[in-house]
Design a protein around this motif. Structure first.
Motif, short mmCIF file in Angstrom:
data_model
loop_
_atom_site.label_atom_id
_atom_site.label_comp_id
_atom_site.label_asym_id
_atom_site.label_seq_id
_atom_site.Cartn_x
_atom_site.Cartn_y
_atom_site.Cartn_z
N ASP A 71 5.60 -5.11 47.79
CA ASP A 71 5.96 -4.96 49.20
C ASP A 71 6.37 -6.35 49.70
OD1 ASP A 71 6.07 -4.77 51.95
OD2 ASP A 71 4.32 -3.48 52.11
N LEU A 72 7.66 -6.66 49.57
CA LEU A 72 8.14 -8.01 49.86
C LEU A 72 7.94 -8.41 51.31
CD1 LEU A 72 11.38 -8.11 47.69
CD2 LEU A 72 9.23 -9.29 47.25
N ALA A 73 7.96 -7.43 52.22
CA ALA A 73 7.75 -7.75 53.63
C ALA A 73 6.35 -8.32 53.86
CB ALA A 73 7.96 -6.51 54.49
N ASP A 74 5.38 -7.85 53.08
CA ASP A 74 4.01 -8.33 53.22
C ASP A 74 3.76 -9.55 52.34
OD1 ASP A 74 1.18 -7.81 54.22
OD2 ASP A 74 0.86 -7.83 52.06
N ILE A 75 4.32 -9.55 51.12
CA ILE A 75 4.04 -10.61 50.16
C ILE A 75 4.88 -11.86 50.42
CG2 ILE A 75 4.12 -11.25 47.72
CD1 ILE A 75 1.86 -9.35 48.45
N GLY A 76 6.14 -11.66 50.82
CA GLY A 76 7.06 -12.79 50.99
C GLY A 76 6.50 -13.91 51.84
N SER A 133 10.00 12.14 33.15
CA SER A 133 11.02 11.85 34.16
C SER A 133 10.86 10.47 34.79
CB SER A 133 11.00 12.91 35.27
OG SER A 133 9.79 12.82 36.02
N THR A 134 9.95 9.64 34.28
CA THR A 134 9.72 8.32 34.86
C THR A 134 10.97 7.45 34.77
OG1 THR A 134 7.43 8.46 34.09
CG2 THR A 134 8.18 6.32 34.88
N THR A 135 11.23 6.71 35.83
CA THR A 135 12.32 5.73 35.86
C THR A 135 11.74 4.33 35.96
OG1 THR A 135 13.85 7.27 36.93
CG2 THR A 135 14.36 4.93 37.11
N PHE A 136 12.20 3.43 35.11
CA PHE A 136 11.69 2.06 35.04
C PHE A 136 12.75 1.07 35.48
CE2 PHE A 136 9.54 4.64 31.89
CZ PHE A 136 8.21 4.28 32.00
N GLY A 137 12.32 -0.07 36.02
CA GLY A 137 13.26 -1.12 36.37
C GLY A 137 12.57 -2.46 36.56
N GLN A 138 13.09 -3.48 35.87
CA GLN A 138 12.61 -4.85 36.07
C GLN A 138 13.67 -5.54 36.92
OE1 GLN A 138 9.57 -5.79 33.95
NE2 GLN A 138 9.44 -6.90 35.88
N ILE A 139 13.59 -5.35 38.24
CA ILE A 139 14.73 -5.60 39.12
C ILE A 139 14.62 -6.90 39.93
CG2 ILE A 139 15.16 -3.12 39.32
CD1 ILE A 139 13.94 -3.28 42.16
N ARG A 143 16.66 -9.24 43.55
CA ARG A 143 16.00 -9.65 44.79
C ARG A 143 15.97 -11.17 44.93
NH1 ARG A 143 17.08 -5.11 45.15
NH2 ARG A 143 15.69 -3.31 45.41
N GLY A 144 16.59 -11.86 43.99
CA GLY A 144 16.66 -13.30 44.07
C GLY A 144 15.44 -14.04 43.56
N ILE A 145 14.55 -13.33 42.85
CA ILE A 145 13.37 -13.97 42.27
C ILE A 145 13.32 -13.66 40.78
CG2 ILE A 145 12.07 -13.95 44.44
CD1 ILE A 145 10.56 -11.48 43.41
N LEU A 146 12.28 -14.13 40.11
CA LEU A 146 12.11 -13.82 38.69
C LEU A 146 10.83 -13.02 38.52
CD1 LEU A 146 10.79 -16.80 36.50
CD2 LEU A 146 10.14 -16.42 38.89
N ILE A 168 15.96 -7.03 31.84
CA ILE A 168 15.43 -7.94 32.86
C ILE A 168 16.51 -8.87 33.43
CG2 ILE A 168 13.11 -7.84 31.90
CD1 ILE A 168 13.40 -10.61 30.83
N LEU A 169 17.62 -9.03 32.72
CA LEU A 169 18.70 -9.86 33.26
C LEU A 169 19.71 -9.08 34.09
CD1 LEU A 169 19.49 -12.34 30.33
CD2 LEU A 169 18.00 -12.67 32.32
N THR A 170 19.78 -7.76 33.88
CA THR A 170 20.71 -6.94 34.65
C THR A 170 20.05 -6.29 35.85
OG1 THR A 170 20.25 -4.94 33.36
CG2 THR A 170 22.02 -6.38 32.56
N GLY A 171 18.74 -6.06 35.78
CA GLY A 171 18.07 -5.31 36.83
C GLY A 171 18.37 -3.83 36.81
N ASP A 172 19.04 -3.35 35.75
CA ASP A 172 19.34 -1.93 35.64
C ASP A 172 18.06 -1.13 35.43
OD1 ASP A 172 22.03 -2.49 35.84
OD2 ASP A 172 22.43 -2.32 33.69
N THR A 173 18.10 0.14 35.82
CA THR A 173 16.97 1.02 35.56
C THR A 173 17.18 1.76 34.24
OG1 THR A 173 17.96 2.80 36.88
CG2 THR A 173 16.44 1.30 38.00
N PHE A 174 16.07 2.22 33.67
CA PHE A 174 16.13 2.96 32.41
C PHE A 174 15.08 4.06 32.41
CE2 PHE A 174 13.67 -0.91 31.96
CZ PHE A 174 12.53 -0.56 31.25
N ASP A 175 15.24 5.00 31.47
CA ASP A 175 14.38 6.18 31.49
C ASP A 175 13.23 6.06 30.49
OD1 ASP A 175 15.49 6.70 28.97
OD2 ASP A 175 16.81 8.30 29.71
N ALA A 176 12.39 7.09 30.46
CA ALA A 176 11.21 7.06 29.60
C ALA A 176 11.57 7.06 28.13
CB ALA A 176 10.30 8.25 29.93
N GLY A 177 12.68 7.71 27.79
CA GLY A 177 13.11 7.70 26.40
C GLY A 177 13.43 6.30 25.92
#
Length: 266
Positions: A71-76, A133-139, A143-146, A168-177
C-alpha cells in the motif's frame, strides 16, 4: 482510511495442531500491505519461531486475492534514508532479508492476484501451492522502485537468471503455469483447493521429527547461502546431535514396530 478498517486485525492467526495458520486479512484492499499488516505479520512469524509446540507455518489470505503488494500511500511516507523498519519487538522479518532467521518451515497458499512482496514472501518460504487462476507480477520497476524484499537475490536463484530477469525487469504479469515452470510454485491446484492442499502439506511436515526438520532446513540454507563445503562440514556433527535425541529413538522404534511415530521435539 476508515476507522472500522483501522480496528480490524490485518493478520489472523489460528493454531491447528502443530501448525500456525497466518492469514492476511485486508480483503477489501486485495490484502495490500500497509504498515500495520507488515508489523502484524512479523509478530506472527515471531510467535511461530518462539513456541516449541508450533512446528510449521501456513500463510494464506482471506478473500479473493493473496496480495496486491505494498500500500504505497501508507508505506511511501514512511520510507527514510535507511528504508523502512517493519519488525517490532518480538517479531521476525517474514522476508528474511535482515534480523533473526526463522528456523521453522513455512508453506504458502496463494490465489487471485499475487504481486511484488507476495512473490518475495513465497521466495522466502519453503513450499508454495497456487490456485490455477493466480496471476503473479514483480512490478516494482513500473512504480519507480526496486524489489526490496529479496526478489533480486532469491528469484534468480530459484528460477535461473534469464527467467528471473524476464519478469522482474519488465514488470509483466504471468500465470500459475509459468510460476510452476520456473520453480516459484511447487503445486498448482484447482481454484478454491489451495488452502486445503497447503494445510495437508504443512501438517505432513509437522508430523515429522521437528528437530530433524529444522536441522534439514538449516543445512539446506547453509548450502545455498555459504556453499556446499560449509554445509558438508555441518553434516556429521548435526547427525551426531540428532542421533542422541529422544525423537531419534522414537523414529527407530517406529521403524522396527511399523507403528506411526509421535515425535515430542526433544
Amino acid at each position: 482510511m476508515a476507522d472500522s478498517e483501522d480496528q480490524q486485525p490485518r493478520i489472523i492467526t489460528e493454531r491447528r495442531g502443530h501448525v500456525l495458520l497466518i492469514g492476511l486479512n485486508r480483503p477489501e484492499k486485495r490484502n495490500a500491505a500497509d504498515f500495520a499488516l507488515l508489523q502484524q505479520l512479523a509478530l506472527a512469524y515471531g510467535e511461530l519461531e518462539r513456541d516449541p509446540e508450533l512446528r510449521a507455518g501456513l500463510v494464506h489470505a482471506i478473500g479473493d486475492h493473496f496480495t496486491a503488494g505494498l500500500d504505497l500511500a501508507d508505506i511511501g511516507p514512511r520510507l527514510g534514508p535507511a528504508g523502512i523498519d517493519i519488525v517490532p519487538d518480538g517479531g521476525i522479518n517474514p522476508w528474511q532479508v535482515d534480523g533473526q532467521s526463522l528456523s521453522k518451515p513455512v508453506v504458502i497458499a496463494v490465489q487471485g492476484t499475487c504481486l511484488t512482496l507476495g512473490i518475495e514472501l513465497m521466495l522466502a518460504s519453503d513450499i508454495v501451492v497456487a490456485a490455477e487462476s493466480t496471476t503473479f507480477g514483480q512490478i516494482e520497476v513500473a512504480r519507480g522502485i526496486l524489489p526490496f524484499g529479496g526478489a533480486t537475490i532469491r528469484f534468480p536463484r530459484a528460477a535461473g537468471w534469464g527467467n528471473a530477469m524476464r519478469w522482474i525487469l519488465t514488470g509483466d504479469t504471468f500465470d500459475a503455469g509459468e510460476a510452476h515452470r520456473i520453480g516459484l510454485v511447487q503445486e498448482v491446484v484447482p481454484d478454491g483447493t489451495q488452502f486445503d492442499r497447503a494445510l495437508e502439506l504443512a501438517e505432513r511436515i509437522a508430523a515429522q521429527a521437528p528437530l530433524a526438520v529444522q536441522a534439514t532446513l538449516a543445512n539446506a540454507r547453509t548450502a545455498v547461502r555459504d556453499g556446499s563445503a560449509a554445509a558438508e562440514a555441518e553434516l556429521q556433527p548435526t547427525l551426531s546431535r540428532l542421533a542422541a535425541t529422544a525423537d531419534a529413538r522414537i523414529g527407530m522404534e517406529s521403524f522396527f514396530t511399523r507403528r506411526p511415530a509421535e515425535f515430542i521435539g526433544r
